[in-house]
Design an enzyme around this catalytic site. Structure first.
Site: not given
Ligand code: NAP
Length: 661
Positions: A318, A321, A329, A403-405, A424, A458, A637
């Site tokens: 998760t 944000n 959820r 994130s999408t990445a 998500e 998001c 979700e």
């Molecule tokens: P993130 O960098 O992708 O991180 C999300 C989660 O993934 C964190 O727990 C992070 O852990 C983990 N993570 C990062 N790199 C990973 C890897 N290589 N392998 C496994 N897990 C990994 O995203 P964020 O910056 O926290 O969140 C912002 C993004 O989330 C935005 O793009 C936003 O749009 C999206 N978002 C989408 C929704 C939706 O419902 N669609 C809802 C909320 C947010 P660490 O924190 O330990 O690095």
């Protein structure tokens, strides 16, 4: 009293025991630490003689005093920090740290481990009559960090700020949660810091877990799975309802934690808690409504049935944000379906997650049903927690929000073990204001959506397309509403815009604004960091910003800004508006304002997004499916569709043993 001065530089490690009825007690009682008394009853305090262990006599008396309370020790640390001179403590004294393991408001069922300078123990009045049940005296040192290391605590700690804002200290674990036990030391003893984005100050130090802990958590979730999945759904629902009730009871504390670690204003934090709790309640209701099917067979010699069964162990990852609702959820439907969970919350916001786990434990969730591992998932090696969740064959489903990445990475990894996956991911939400729209309603919606959580959601409005005929009016209304918002520490009354989560996030918004202005956009409001007094000057704040005459060559059109920026684009026809809105790799949420019914249907159908808000931006609900298309993700979700993600379909064909011929 002179012996209590900091010059003596004594430290003690105090380990507050666990009530016998509390799960996890064995981890403490059987710790086998030297010089430990285990006086669950105050009478056994006499078994320990700190004086014989080299402790000055006054302190020895104080420590062994069964009326010494662990909560008073915390208060003492606070007191010493704030009023050092009243106590004769030089201001240059080592900073007291409190290692925290769920220090509760009463002695029953509480745990505490901490490092305190001994001089603080004798220096102020003690308060509630709760006995210290384990005391370990470590001898002399001038360095509290060393003392903490020696005690194996490796500095896991929460700051005084957290302690003073959260009433129930039992929610404050600086630990992961594995098989019903709090794990505060990572296998390699490394730690990471959690910061308050409003000030930049460290508010907690947590264990940085890696593959070992993740494997242990997966094993714990797997071990309890047969027991949990066979519990009648009604019983699983009852546990979820108790969890929901406890979340509601503790909402003020959870909101305080959330605001401290992710910066969102208290009112928004309370909103998130309400929505997260609503998910738990909803899925408690759904747990008892999981139904299979009986199919009409093509021949009479057989019967055909469809069973719905829990997928098994679920991995959940998760983001920061929504530190609570992104967890509930996933965890609530998983538990409702009969699955067990290993959760990896964001490194930036682990405290809300552990508070939720504490409440789940209090609600009676069996050990191992919910496990938490935390650490730097993106570490560039094979052993990060996320990798284990993805590559494990035992984990049968992965639920990810982020994130999408990262979603792309996880999806390709999950393919190797052919596990189910819900993603998500990011969004780049458009808002379209047609010429017949209610301009006032649209302006309110744009500001509410774009600036919620300082623009860090998001489904935030990221690109606003306004018909030429109403452009001026909309720009004026949006600017006027934005100018009324108050930027500051989210815990202060009246603040509506908190900080961005990290300096990198601040840099991204600043970059988007500079890029737009350099390409001809007009700054209508904001555009810079606000001037705020200390300690907020160290925070990641940005004034909510409105820009006009935005165009499609700008970064704010192409990328998710994830910050408080409202770019206003112009359009002249419906076709142009829909084309602009759909020109993105993302497809999470889209909004539009019109009073024309035919246009409403047409545009809702033409927009390539998973969720549409028509004359409304507050679209999230536990009863409605949440999720996107294209690069915004897979699966849904919330709602009945969200529960289905945690259920496998099994077809049973039952031959009746005779031929129809
Ligand atoms: P993130 O960098 O992708 O991180 C999300 C989660 O993934 C964190 O727990 C992070 O852990 C983990 N993570 C990062 N790199 C990973 C890897 N290589 N392998 C496994 N897990 C990994 O995203 P964020 O910056 O926290 O969140 C912002 C993004 O989330 C935005 O793009 C936003 O749009 C999206 N978002 C989408 C929704 C939706 O419902 N669609 C809802 C909320 C947010 P660490 O924190 O330990 O690095």
């Amino acid at each position: 009293m002179h012996s209590l001065r900091v010059g003596t530089a004594l430290t003690a490690v105090l380990t507050r025991g666990v009530d016998a009825c509390c799960r996890g007690a064995s981890a403490y009682g059987a710790s086998g630490l030297p010089n430990v008394i285990n006086n669950e009853s105050s009478s056994s305090a006499t078994a320990y003689h700190p004086a014989a262990d080299g402790c000055p006599e006054t302190l020895a008396t104080r420590i062994s005093d069964p009326t010494t309370s662990s909560s008073s020790l915390v208060a003492l640390v606070e007191y010493v920090k704030r009023f050092p001179t009243q106590l004769g403590v030089p201001t240059a004294s080592p900073q007291p740290l409190v290692g925290h393991r769920g220090l509760g408001p009463s002695s029953v069922g509480c745990r505490f481990e901490g490092v305190l300078p001994l001089w603080s123990l004798g220096a102020a009045p003690l308060m509630s009559p709760v006995s210290v049940s384990h005391v370990r005296h470590l001898g002399t040192t001038t360095n509290l960090d060393e003392a903490a290391q020696a005690a194996g605590l490796n500095k896991v700690a929460v700051s005084a700020d957290v302690l003073s804002r959260v009433k129930d200290h039992g929610l404050l674990h600086t630990a992961g949660f594995i098989g019903g036990k709090w794990a505060d030391v990572a296998s390699d003893k490394s730690t990471f810091e959690v910061r308050n984005p409003a000030t930049g100050a460290v508010i907690a130090t947590m264990p940085r877990m890696r593959a070992d802990e993740t494997r242990a958590a997966i094993a714990a979730a797997h071990a309890v799975l047969p027991q949990w999945r066979l519990r009648p759904a009604k019983e699983r629902a009852a546990v979820l309802r108790r969890w929901h009730d406890l979340i509601q009871e503790h909402k003020a504390d959870i909101a305080a934690i959330m605001t401290l670690e992710c910066g969102k204003p208290t009112a928004e934090a309370l909103g998130e808690i309400a929505s997260g709790a609503a998910s738990v309640d909803w899925f408690a209701g759904e747990a008892v409504r999981v139904c299979g099917d009986v199919l009409e067979p093509p021949t009479r010699d057989r019967r055909m049935l469809v069973l719905k069964q829990p997928v098994g162990v679920v991995g959940a990852i998760t983001p920061w944000n929504f530190p609570m609702s992104m967890i509930t959820r996933k965890v609530a439907p998983a538990l409702a379906a009969g699955c067990t969970v290993v959760l990896k919350p964001a490194e930036l916001t682990p405290l809300t997650a552990v508070a939720l786990a504490e409440l789940a434990e209090r609600a009676g969730l069996p050990d191992g049903c919910l496990n938490i591992v935390m650490g730097d998932a993106a570490a560039i090696d094979m052993f990060y927690t996320g990798h284990e969740l993805v590559s494990s064959d035992t984990v049968r489903k992965l639920g990810f929000t982020g994130s999408t990445a990262v979603g792309r990475l996880l999806a390709s990894g999950a393919g190797n073990t052919v596990k189910r996956i819900s993603l998500e991911l990011g969004g780049n939400a458009p808002v379209i204001v047609f010429e017949d729209a209610d301009v006032e309603l649209a302006a309110k919606g744009i500001v509410a959506s774009a600036l919620r959580n300082a623009g860090q959601t998001c489904i935030c409005a990221n690109r606003v397309f306004v018909h030429d005929k109403v452009y001026g009016k909309v720009a004026e209304a949006v600017t006027s509403l934005t100018a009324k918002l108050k930027v500051g520490d989210g815990s202060e009354t009246g603040v509506t815009i908190g900080p961005l989560i990290t300096p990198a996030a601040l840099e991204k918004v600043t970059g988007h604004v500079a890029d737009a202005v350099s390409k001809g956009a007009k700054l209508l409001f904001g555009g810079a960091k606000p001037e705020l007094p200390q300690p907020l000057a160290g925070g990641n704040f940005f004034v909510p910003t409105v820009i006009a005459e935005a165009t499609i060559d700008m970064r704010c059109f192409k990328e998710e800004t994830f910050g408080p920026l409202i770019p206003l684009f112009r359009f002249q026809s419906d076709e142009e508006a829909v084309l602009l809105a759909n020109t993105t790799e993302y497809g999470l949420a889209a909004y539009f304002y019109t009073r024309d019914l035919a246009r409403a249907w047409r545009v809702a159908e033409e927009l390539e997004f998973g969720m549409i808000g028509l004359n409304e931006v507050a679209i999230t609900s536990e009863v409605a499916p949440f999720g996107g298309v294209k690069a915004s993700g897979l699966g849904r979700e919330q709602s009945k569709y969200g529960l289905a993600e945690f259920l496998d379909i099994k077809y049973v064909c039952m031959g009746l043993g005779y031929s129809t011929a």
